[in-house]
Design an enzyme around this catalytic site. Structure first.
Site, mmCIF file in Angstrom:
data_model
loop_
_atom_site.group_PDB
_atom_site.id
_atom_site.type_symbol
_atom_site.label_atom_id
_atom_site.label_comp_id
_atom_site.label_asym_id
_atom_site.label_seq_id
_atom_site.Cartn_x
_atom_site.Cartn_y
_atom_site.Cartn_z
ATOM 1 N N CYS A 39 0.817 -1.226 0.000
ATOM 2 C CA CYS A 39 0.000 0.000 0.000
ATOM 3 C C CYS A 39 0.844 1.267 0.000
ATOM 4 C CB CYS A 39 -0.907 0.014 1.222
ATOM 5 S SG CYS A 39 0.039 -0.036 2.746
ATOM 6 N N ASP A 98 2.338 2.558 2.608
ATOM 7 C CA ASP A 98 2.323 3.237 3.909
ATOM 8 C C ASP A 98 3.682 3.086 4.604
ATOM 9 O OD1 ASP A 98 -0.237 3.900 3.399
ATOM 10 O OD2 ASP A 98 -1.149 2.435 4.732
ATOM 11 N N CYS A 102 -2.865 4.006 6.863
ATOM 12 C CA CYS A 102 -4.298 3.799 7.068
ATOM 13 C C CYS A 102 -4.644 3.832 8.559
ATOM 14 C CB CYS A 102 -4.693 2.455 6.472
ATOM 15 S SG CYS A 102 -4.031 1.066 7.414
ATOM 16 N N CYS A 105 -1.411 -4.742 8.218
ATOM 17 C CA CYS A 105 -1.029 -3.399 8.695
ATOM 18 C C CYS A 105 -0.303 -3.481 10.035
ATOM 19 C CB CYS A 105 -2.256 -2.507 8.833
ATOM 20 S SG CYS A 105 -3.353 -2.553 7.409
HETATM 21 FE FE1 FES Z 1 -1.241 0.303 4.399
HETATM 22 FE FE2 FES Z 1 -2.732 -0.536 6.347
HETATM 23 S S1 FES Z 1 -3.330 -0.300 4.259
HETATM 24 S S2 FES Z 1 -0.635 -0.242 6.365
#
Ligand code: FES
Length: 137
Positions: A35, A37, A65, A109
């Site tokens: 993702c 992140d 997120c 996550c």
């Molecule tokens: Fe990226 Fe949760 S969707 S860490």
């Protein structure tokens, strides 16, 4: 919003220990390739009364997120005051459990938080030029 527990919502909306430590004892940054992140975790290490290395301060910065923010916040609460050996053993499952569970698609996550903590602990020992037995190579 997914079906988040009330603990997840609480840590997402009121994250604990957000920010940065100046001149931290250890720092760990991890990214989720799926993702994009990113989370950075900072620790300050001091000796406790038994002369063991202990996490006296811990902060995080997360671009991610809701579940990533909640797991980051929760892991700082779980690790604060622990010895580095105890903190090393905190797994992503422990974090998810403390949050009352995470929806299955969000389980990955929680890897960010547990991974960043391990990286920060590794960084601390790397700077000291030590490798304690509990750290795998
Ligand atoms: Fe990226 Fe949760 S969707 S860490």
């Amino acid at each position: 919003m997914q079906n988040y527990s009330k603990e997840v919502m609480d840590h997402f909306l009121n994250p604990r220990n957000i920010g940065k430590i100046d001149a931290p004892s250890g720092e760990g940054e991890v990214g989720n390739p799926v993702c994009g992140d990113i989370m950075t975790l900072y620790i300050k290490v001091e000796k406790n009364s038994k002369k063991e290395d202990c996490i006296s301060e811990i902060c995080f910065e997360t671009l991610g997120c809701g579940a990533a923010i909640a797991t980051s916040s929760m892991i700082t609460e779980m690790a604060k005051g622990k010895t580095l050996e105890e903190a090393w053993k905190i797994s992503n499952m422990d974090v998810a459990k403390s949050l009352g569970g995470l929806p299955e698609p969000k389980m990955h996550c929680s890897n960010l938080a547990a991974g960043a903590l391990k990286k920060a602990i590794r960084d601390y020992y790397k700077k000291k030029g030590e490798t304690p037995k509990f750290i795998d190579k």
